[in-house]
Design a protein around this motif. Structure first.
Motif, PDB file in Angstrom:
ATOM      1  N   GLY A  39       0.770  -0.964  -0.225  1.00 15.06           N
ATOM      2  CA  GLY A  39       0.126  -0.333   0.029  1.00 15.06           C
ATOM      3  C   GLY A  39       0.390   1.130   0.594  1.00 15.06           C
ATOM      4  N   TYR A  40       1.646   1.297   0.354  1.00 10.06           N
ATOM      5  CA  TYR A  40       2.389   2.374   0.622  1.00 10.06           C
ATOM      6  C   TYR A  40       2.720   2.804  -0.499  1.00 10.06           C
ATOM      7  CZ  TYR A  40       6.462   5.349   2.613  1.00 10.06           C
ATOM      8  OH  TYR A  40       7.065   6.642   3.067  1.00 10.06           O
ATOM      9  N   TYR A  41       3.521   2.725  -1.399  1.00 10.81           N
ATOM     10  CA  TYR A  41       3.635   3.376  -2.795  1.00 10.81           C
ATOM     11  C   TYR A  41       3.324   3.008  -3.668  1.00 10.81           C
ATOM     12  CZ  TYR A  41       7.929   0.227  -1.682  1.00 10.81           C
ATOM     13  OH  TYR A  41       9.338  -0.103  -1.229  1.00 10.81           O
ATOM     14  N   ILE A  42       2.084   3.617  -3.604  1.00 11.96           N
ATOM     15  CA  ILE A  42       0.432   3.588  -4.194  1.00 11.96           C
ATOM     16  C   ILE A  42       0.371   5.457  -4.587  1.00 11.96           C
ATOM     17  CG2 ILE A  42      -1.687   3.686  -5.172  1.00 11.96           C
ATOM     18  CD1 ILE A  42      -1.679   0.877  -3.648  1.00 11.96           C
ATOM     19  N   PRO A  43       0.406   5.842  -4.023  1.00  9.08           N
ATOM     20  CA  PRO A  43       0.726   7.266  -3.201  1.00  9.08           C
ATOM     21  C   PRO A  43       1.077   8.494  -4.186  1.00  9.08           C
ATOM     22  CG  PRO A  43       0.130   6.717  -1.193  1.00  9.08           C
ATOM     23  CD  PRO A  43       0.812   5.669  -1.546  1.00  9.08           C
ATOM     24  N   LEU A  44       2.383   7.410  -4.011  1.00  9.75           N
ATOM     25  CA  LEU A  44       3.612   8.010  -4.589  1.00  9.75           C
ATOM     26  C   LEU A  44       3.753   7.720  -5.347  1.00  9.75           C
ATOM     27  CD1 LEU A  44       6.320   7.024  -0.966  1.00  9.75           C
ATOM     28  CD2 LEU A  44       4.724   9.258  -1.412  1.00  9.75           C
ATOM     29  N   ILE A  45       3.144   6.626  -6.410  1.00 11.91           N
ATOM     30  CA  ILE A  45       3.760   6.969  -7.768  1.00 11.91           C
ATOM     31  C   ILE A  45       3.505   8.358  -8.841  1.00 11.91           C
ATOM     32  CG2 ILE A  45       2.134   5.565 -10.241  1.00 11.91           C
ATOM     33  CD1 ILE A  45       1.559   3.321  -8.371  1.00 11.91           C
ATOM     34  N   PRO A  46       2.672   9.156  -8.635  1.00  9.80           N
ATOM     35  CA  PRO A  46       3.625   9.995  -9.754  1.00  9.80           C
ATOM     36  C   PRO A  46       4.427  10.873  -8.883  1.00  9.80           C
ATOM     37  CG  PRO A  46       0.826  10.288  -8.695  1.00  9.80           C
ATOM     38  CD  PRO A  46       1.333   9.381  -7.755  1.00  9.80           C
ATOM     39  N   ASP A  47       5.089  10.927  -8.216  1.00 10.00           N
ATOM     40  CA  ASP A  47       6.353  11.418  -6.845  1.00 10.00           C
ATOM     41  C   ASP A  47       7.474  10.411  -7.902  1.00 10.00           C
ATOM     42  OD1 ASP A  47       5.274  13.810  -5.683  1.00 10.00           O
ATOM     43  OD2 ASP A  47       4.191  12.617  -4.879  1.00 10.00           O
ATOM     44  N   LEU A  48       7.041   9.633  -8.014  1.00 12.99           N
ATOM     45  CA  LEU A  48       8.251   8.768  -8.241  1.00 12.99           C
ATOM     46  C   LEU A  48       8.443   8.472 -10.128  1.00 12.99           C
ATOM     47  CD1 LEU A  48       7.074   5.237  -6.278  1.00 12.99           C
ATOM     48  CD2 LEU A  48       8.999   6.834  -6.208  1.00 12.99           C
ATOM     49  N   VAL A  49       7.442   8.977 -10.866  1.00 11.08           N
ATOM     50  CA  VAL A  49       7.663   9.372 -12.034  1.00 11.08           C
ATOM     51  C   VAL A  49       8.283  10.580 -12.689  1.00 11.08           C
ATOM     52  CG1 VAL A  49       6.661   9.963 -14.594  1.00 11.08           C
ATOM     53  CG2 VAL A  49       4.906   8.009 -12.726  1.00 11.08           C
ATOM     54  N   ASP A  50       8.142  11.637 -11.576  1.00 12.80           N
ATOM     55  CA  ASP A  50       8.673  12.796 -12.046  1.00 12.80           C
ATOM     56  C   ASP A  50      10.402  12.433 -11.226  1.00 12.80           C
ATOM     57  OD1 ASP A  50       6.370  13.556 -13.188  1.00 12.80           O
ATOM     58  OD2 ASP A  50       6.047  14.814 -10.523  1.00 12.80           O
ATOM     59  N   HIS A  51      10.390  11.222 -10.462  1.00 12.93           N
ATOM     60  CA  HIS A  51      11.747  11.150  -9.425  1.00 12.93           C
ATOM     61  C   HIS A  51      12.501  10.848 -10.931  1.00 12.93           C
ATOM     62  CE1 HIS A  51      14.898  10.528  -6.676  1.00 12.93           C
ATOM     63  NE2 HIS A  51      14.495   9.100  -7.130  1.00 12.93           N
ATOM     64  N   LEU A  52      12.033   9.773 -11.577  1.00 10.32           N
ATOM     65  CA  LEU A  52      12.342   8.933 -12.112  1.00 10.32           C
ATOM     66  C   LEU A  52      12.792   9.467 -14.015  1.00 10.32           C
ATOM     67  CD1 LEU A  52      11.781   4.974 -10.612  1.00 10.32           C
ATOM     68  CD2 LEU A  52      13.443   6.372 -10.590  1.00 10.32           C
ATOM     69  N   ALA A 105      15.066   2.828  -2.548  1.00  9.55           N
ATOM     70  CA  ALA A 105      15.365   3.912  -1.950  1.00  9.55           C
ATOM     71  C   ALA A 105      16.900   4.518  -2.887  1.00  9.55           C
ATOM     72  CB  ALA A 105      15.964   4.263  -0.392  1.00  9.55           C
ATOM     73  N   PHE A 106      17.601   3.845  -3.273  1.00 12.06           N
ATOM     74  CA  PHE A 106      18.599   4.450  -3.331  1.00 12.06           C
ATOM     75  C   PHE A 106      18.767   4.972  -5.212  1.00 12.06           C
ATOM     76  CE2 PHE A 106      19.691   4.332   0.533  1.00 12.06           C
ATOM     77  CZ  PHE A 106      20.374   5.009   1.029  1.00 12.06           C
ATOM     78  N   ALA A 107      17.898   3.759  -5.791  1.00 10.14           N
ATOM     79  CA  ALA A 107      17.861   3.851  -6.936  1.00 10.14           C
ATOM     80  C   ALA A 107      17.018   5.260  -7.795  1.00 10.14           C
ATOM     81  CB  ALA A 107      16.850   2.961  -7.599  1.00 10.14           C
ATOM     82  N   GLY A 108      18.003   5.684  -8.608  1.00 11.13           N
ATOM     83  CA  GLY A 108      17.782   6.886  -9.639  1.00 11.13           C
ATOM     84  C   GLY A 108      17.386   6.832 -10.779  1.00 11.13           C
ATOM     85  N   ASP A 109      17.366   5.996 -11.469  1.00  4.49           N
ATOM     86  CA  ASP A 109      17.011   6.067 -12.671  1.00  4.49           C
ATOM     87  C   ASP A 109      16.183   4.632 -13.175  1.00  4.49           C
ATOM     88  OD1 ASP A 109      19.091   2.906 -13.960  1.00  4.49           O
ATOM     89  OD2 ASP A 109      19.809   4.294 -12.132  1.00  4.49           O
ATOM     90  N   PHE A 110      15.635   4.414 -14.200  1.00  2.00           N
ATOM     91  CA  PHE A 110      14.278   3.746 -14.385  1.00  2.00           C
ATOM     92  C   PHE A 110      15.280   2.047 -14.501  1.00  2.00           C
ATOM     93  CE2 PHE A 110      12.800   0.720 -17.570  1.00  2.00           C
ATOM     94  CZ  PHE A 110      11.289   0.470 -17.396  1.00  2.00           C
ATOM     95  N   TRP A 111      16.151   1.884 -14.783  1.00  2.00           N
ATOM     96  CA  TRP A 111      16.743   0.233 -15.450  1.00  2.00           C
ATOM     97  C   TRP A 111      16.977   0.343 -13.524  1.00  2.00           C
ATOM     98  CZ3 TRP A 111      14.710  -2.052 -18.736  1.00  2.00           C
ATOM     99  CH2 TRP A 111      15.087  -2.026 -20.119  1.00  2.00           C
TER     100      TRP A 111
END
Length: 494
Positions: A39-52, A105-111
């Protein structure tokens, strides 16, 4: 620690060396962490998309890759649990999940994020291993099946409570940390790390049957077949129904099951014992798990998009905001908790077989109600509550039923297969539903009724597959999954 009635506490506490309240309590925490991950990552998806720096659609690859991994690794790890001890493999899978969570937590790119997200999927084997471990601990008593049903109900309560806590807390914590993605993603990683020590210090090892060996050829053939089938389903959802090579890929995967079947029928300790699988107490459980995946996994995206569709523009839908959709999802999860707690009660007052059938009928009623009751938020919420009660009952019941039907030394693989078949059912449904909705949208030029019909077809399929599951369970012997006389088990190890 879970709350329990006095009778349940006494039942769980009163067996030295068997199913104890402490054991269930530690596993309750582990499943709570599993729910947090879901459940934790679901509300963060838009921000994770921007982050990556990716597109919204690219996030589908993360979910698809994790589903592929879960379908492949669960049978292998479950079998290893039967061979080497369920606690030992539970610890291994937790270490892998923790390492992947810290990597996220430290991954900064798509792959790198894709690889870490995929490897985090090792947590899917936790619940099957936990149920197998609990049932194994209870074999020395004559209440292993009923005690396992109660314990499995508590574990599903923990799972759904963790999912609610993760969904509600993820976005709020992200805002409290001023949008720091790394710090926010360290929270679930730390939770999994704590879960490792809870297992290490609080969970006893199950019995180990000596003289076993891993059927590497059988698992290689099974892995290749599952990878081919689920990859085909994933590509069907992504590329659409016009990509003919996708159907060829899925057909190849089905054909690969034939050499797998011939191999395991000749092997003395096969990857999956098809002779056990075809027993009247086992195959209906596994088929029901696959049919359950259609609604519990495949219908998630259509439900969200239906609820978010603006009726002023499309002529159907609810036009709800993200927070309002979360409310409906929350009601569904709470209903699953209720269903998980009610299942052992209904089983005790009737039979486990009847309780399973009632659960499937509730799912059918909830989804078929969409055909006549989907115009208001209240109506949709009521539909999901009814379906949620049935879904929660089955999520708890099916691994416990598989454990009760499995012979000594095959408890883990039996419970693990319920997860694998559920995943395959969900993958199949996701692909089919995506095709149905795309086709309906293409026909919408004639009118909005076409798009609405697409959603109603999806909900109808969920209801009909649940009815099929109920019919399959009718074929189960009436006394199936009931408590059996105490079994003599090997000395405990670990």
């Amino acid at each position: 620690m879970p709350l329990a009635s006095g009778r349940t506490v006494a039942a769980l506490r009163g067996r030295s060396g068997a199913i104890t309240l402490g054991l269930v309590g530690y596993l309750f925490f582990v499943e709570f962490v599993s729910g947090v991950l879901q459940g934790y990552y679901i509300p963060l998806i838009p921000d994770l998309v921007d982050h990556l720096g990716i597109r919204d659609a690219d996030f589908n690859w993360f979910e698809a890759a994790q589903l592929l991994l879960s379908a492949i690794v669960v049978p292998v790890l479950a079998k290893l649990g039967d061979m080497l001890g369920h606690k030992r493999i539970l610890l291994v899978s937790t270490v892998l999940t923790a390492a992947a969570s810290w990597w996220l937590a430290f991954a900064g790119d798509f792959w790198s994020f894709l690889i870490a997200w995929t490897l985090q999927g090792f947590y899917v084997v936790w619940l099957p291993l936990e149920v197998a471990l609990i049932f194994d601990r209870g074999r020395a008593t004559n209440r292993a099946a009923s005690d396992t049903r109660r314990a499995a109900g508590f574990l599903v309560v923990a799972l759904e409570a963790g999912a609610i806590a993760g969904a509600l807390g993820g976005g709020r914590l992200f805002e409290a940390l001023d949008g720091d993605v790394t710090l926010a993603l360290m929270v679930p990683a730390a939770s999994v790390t704590i879960a490792f020590f809870a297992i290490l210090w609080g969970v006893p090892e199950s019995a180990r049957v000596t003289g076993r060996r891993l059927d590497t050829v059988g698992f290689a053939l099974l892995t290749l077949a599952l990878l081919t089938i689920t990859s085909g389903l994933t590509f069907l959802r992504i590329n659409g129904p016009d990509a003919l090579w996708v159907y060829a890929l899925m057909a190849l995967g089905v054909l690969l099951l034939l050499p797998f079947g011939r191999w395991v029928l000749r092997h003395p300790d096969p990857a999956i014992d098809l002779r056990v699988l075809r027993q009247p107490t086992m195959w209906p459980v596994q088929l029901t798990a696959g049919l359950l995946g259609v609604s519990i996994l495949g219908a998630q995206a259509p439900l969200s998009t239906f609820a978010g569709t603006d009726p002023a523009e499309a002529g159907f839908g609810l036009g709800l905001s993200a927070s309002a959709i979360s409310t409906i999802i929350g009601a569904y999860l709470i209903a699953m908790i209720i269903g998980a707690l009610l299942f052992p009660v209904v089983s005790r007052r009737t039979t486990p077989r009847i309780a399973l059938i009632v659960g499937t009928l509730l799912i059918a009623a909830g989804y078929l109600a969409f055909l006549i009751n989907s115009a208001t938020s209240l109506g949709v919420t009521l539909n999901m509550v009814v379906a949620g009660i049935g879904s929660g009952a089955l999520v708890a019941a099916l691994p416990a039923a598989a454990a009760a039907a499995a012979p000594l030394g095959q408890t883990g693989i039996a419970t693990g297969l319920t997860n694998t078949t559920k995943t395959i059912g969900g993958s199949f449904a996701s692909a089919v539903f995506a095709v149905v909705l795309v086709f309906a949208a293409g026909q919408a030029a004639v009118g909005t009724a076409a798009s609405l019909a697409g959603y109603l077809v999806v909900f109808g399929i969920c209801g009909v597959t649940a009815l099929v599951a109920a019919g399959v369970l009718v074929l189960v012997p009436r006394s199936a999954f009931a408590d059996a006389p105490a079994e003599r088990v090997p000395d405990r190890v670990g």
